[in-house]
Design a protein around this motif. Sequence first.
Motif, short mmCIF file in Angstrom:
data_model
loop_
_atom_site.label_atom_id
_atom_site.label_comp_id
_atom_site.label_asym_id
_atom_site.label_seq_id
_atom_site.Cartn_x
_atom_site.Cartn_y
_atom_site.Cartn_z
N LYS A 78 25.26 -25.14 51.83
CA LYS A 78 25.95 -26.10 52.77
C LYS A 78 25.74 -25.85 54.33
CE LYS A 78 27.91 -28.90 49.46
NZ LYS A 78 27.17 -30.26 49.40
N GLY A 79 25.84 -26.71 55.02
CA GLY A 79 25.99 -26.44 56.44
C GLY A 79 24.33 -26.36 57.00
N ILE A 80 23.32 -26.62 56.27
CA ILE A 80 22.16 -26.34 57.09
C ILE A 80 21.05 -27.40 56.32
CG2 ILE A 80 22.24 -23.84 57.01
CD1 ILE A 80 20.57 -23.81 54.29
N LEU A 85 14.22 -24.11 54.67
CA LEU A 85 14.32 -22.66 54.34
C LEU A 85 13.12 -22.17 53.80
CD1 LEU A 85 18.00 -23.13 53.04
CD2 LEU A 85 17.31 -22.47 55.20
N THR A 86 12.93 -20.79 54.00
CA THR A 86 11.78 -20.17 53.55
C THR A 86 12.32 -18.75 53.18
OG1 THR A 86 9.57 -19.62 53.52
CG2 THR A 86 10.84 -19.44 55.60
N GLY A 87 11.67 -18.21 52.13
CA GLY A 87 11.89 -16.66 51.75
C GLY A 87 13.47 -16.80 51.12
N LEU A 88 13.48 -15.66 50.42
CA LEU A 88 14.69 -15.35 49.70
C LEU A 88 14.86 -13.81 49.37
CD1 LEU A 88 17.45 -17.04 48.45
CD2 LEU A 88 16.12 -17.03 46.30
N ARG A 100 12.92 -21.92 59.18
CA ARG A 100 11.70 -22.35 59.85
C ARG A 100 11.90 -22.82 61.08
NH1 ARG A 100 7.58 -24.48 55.32
NH2 ARG A 100 7.43 -25.86 57.01
N ASP A 101 12.99 -23.61 61.06
CA ASP A 101 13.15 -24.65 62.24
C ASP A 101 13.95 -23.75 63.37
OD1 ASP A 101 11.94 -27.10 61.16
OD2 ASP A 101 13.91 -27.07 59.89
#
Length: 124
Positions: A78-80, A85-88, A100-101
């Motif tokens: 939440k909140g994004i 998103l990338t990578g974990l 990424r942004d």
Amino acid sequence: LAWDGKELWSCDRRAGKIYRHHPGKELMVDAEYRSPGPSPSGLCWDGQNLWSLDAETKRVYRHRMDTNLSVEAVYEFKGIEKERLTGLAWDGENLWTVSRDTNRIHRYPLKRLKEVKPSKEDGV
């Protein structure tokens, strides 16, 4: 990429696939799975389960290590909502990912993530 102690795992965002690689000389793909979300962008191993992150749905999936790599649970970040998103990564208590942004690293304590029911877009 994720290492489970025996095999290497990778994901392909464009193909919507998760791959298991045999760690031999040529690192051959020995299994291919459809990702539960349309845009897999990260994998990690918690010692028991493989986790996958989907950049489009902003959800993370905990996979059972069975022959189908079945989804055991689905969690929402939440909140994004507008970030890609990338990578974990997993540190034993938290899941980590990066935007990424904004180039920001996000930490999500597992106990605070909201488990959600899988939807049609999750492919589960």
